[in-house]
Design a protein around this motif. Structure first.
Motif, PDB file in Angstrom:
ATOM      1  N   VAL A  17       0.834  -1.331   0.044  1.00 29.54           N
ATOM      2  CA  VAL A  17      -0.026   0.131  -0.195  1.00 29.54           C
ATOM      3  C   VAL A  17       1.487   1.381   0.298  1.00 29.54           C
ATOM      4  CG1 VAL A  17      -2.091   0.984   1.487  1.00 29.54           C
ATOM      5  CG2 VAL A  17      -1.601  -0.992   1.206  1.00 29.54           C
ATOM      6  N   THR A  18       0.218   1.777  -1.550  1.00 30.21           N
ATOM      7  CA  THR A  18       1.197   3.455  -1.421  1.00 30.21           C
ATOM      8  C   THR A  18       0.726   4.578  -1.163  1.00 30.21           C
ATOM      9  OG1 THR A  18       3.539   2.536  -2.669  1.00 30.21           O
ATOM     10  CG2 THR A  18       2.550   4.753  -2.516  1.00 30.21           C
ATOM     11  N   ALA A  19       0.688   5.337  -0.107  1.00 31.86           N
ATOM     12  CA  ALA A  19      -0.273   6.528   0.479  1.00 31.86           C
ATOM     13  C   ALA A  19       0.911   7.310   0.548  1.00 31.86           C
ATOM     14  CB  ALA A  19      -0.975   6.057   1.735  1.00 31.86           C
ATOM     15  N   TYR A  20       0.243   9.114  -0.157  1.00 31.07           N
ATOM     16  CA  TYR A  20       0.916   9.828  -0.228  1.00 31.07           C
ATOM     17  C   TYR A  20       2.529   9.817  -0.284  1.00 31.07           C
ATOM     18  CZ  TYR A  20      -3.095  11.783   1.290  1.00 31.07           C
ATOM     19  OH  TYR A  20      -4.825  12.427   1.100  1.00 31.07           O
ATOM     20  N   GLY A  21       3.045   8.805  -1.508  1.00 32.49           N
ATOM     21  CA  GLY A  21       4.505   8.259  -0.759  1.00 32.49           C
ATOM     22  C   GLY A  21       4.523   7.605   0.096  1.00 32.49           C
TER      23      GLY A  21
END
Length: 156
Positions: free
Chosen positions: A117-121
């Motif tokens: 999971v990638t969130a805000y980099g």
């Protein structure tokens, strides 16, 4: 990180169906009780307790899919119009959306199932033994981030 600006939303959502562990419902309530008082807005998403709900079933290949989507939609509706601190950390203005490069969900099939999971980099990796739990988690995260799950096969 401790937020002191009063803009951090505390979202209490005692969700247990996705992990299929009834204990998550109580653990969420205990954790909420243990946390210091919030300096910003607080919202509670109603989630039926395990005793008031049917046992989770696999729906379209995802454990408790309808319940999870209903709860995610209820959570999203609770913070419409609230300026979330994650926007400030990402350098976004009110109403501005993050670019797709900052978000993503990958479901990787190898010897074990993995969800990235990638969130805000920032990317986190979660291993799963069972496909149904990996798919359920990936679907929930993708819904939360507003992206599609990308399925990959680990060829290593």
């Amino acid at each position: 990180m401790t937020a002191t600006n009063g803009k951090t939303l505390r979202l209490h959502m005692p969700q247990w169906q996705g992990g299929n562990l009834e204990e998550y419902h109580l653990s969420s309530k205990v954790l909420s009780w243990l946390l210091p008082a919030s300096r910003g807005p607080e919202e509670i998403v109603p989630v039926p307790s395990p005793g008031d709900s049917p046992a989770p079933a696999i729906e379209d290949g995802i454990l408790a899919r309808k319940a999870l989507l209903d709860q995610a939609r209820a959570a999203r509706a609770r913070f419409r119009g609230v300026s979330l601190c994650v926007r400030e950390h990402a350098g976004l203005e009110e109403g501005e959306m993050a670019t797709a490069k900052l978000h993503g969900v990958e479901l990787v099939k190898g010897q074990r199932w993995t969800v990235r999971v990638t969130a805000y980099g920032t990317t986190l990796t979660f291993p799963f033994e069972a496909e149904q739990f990996a798919r359920s988690y990936a679907d929930g995260q993708a819904f939360r981030l507003g992206v599609e799950v990308v399925e990959l096969k680990d060829c290593a």
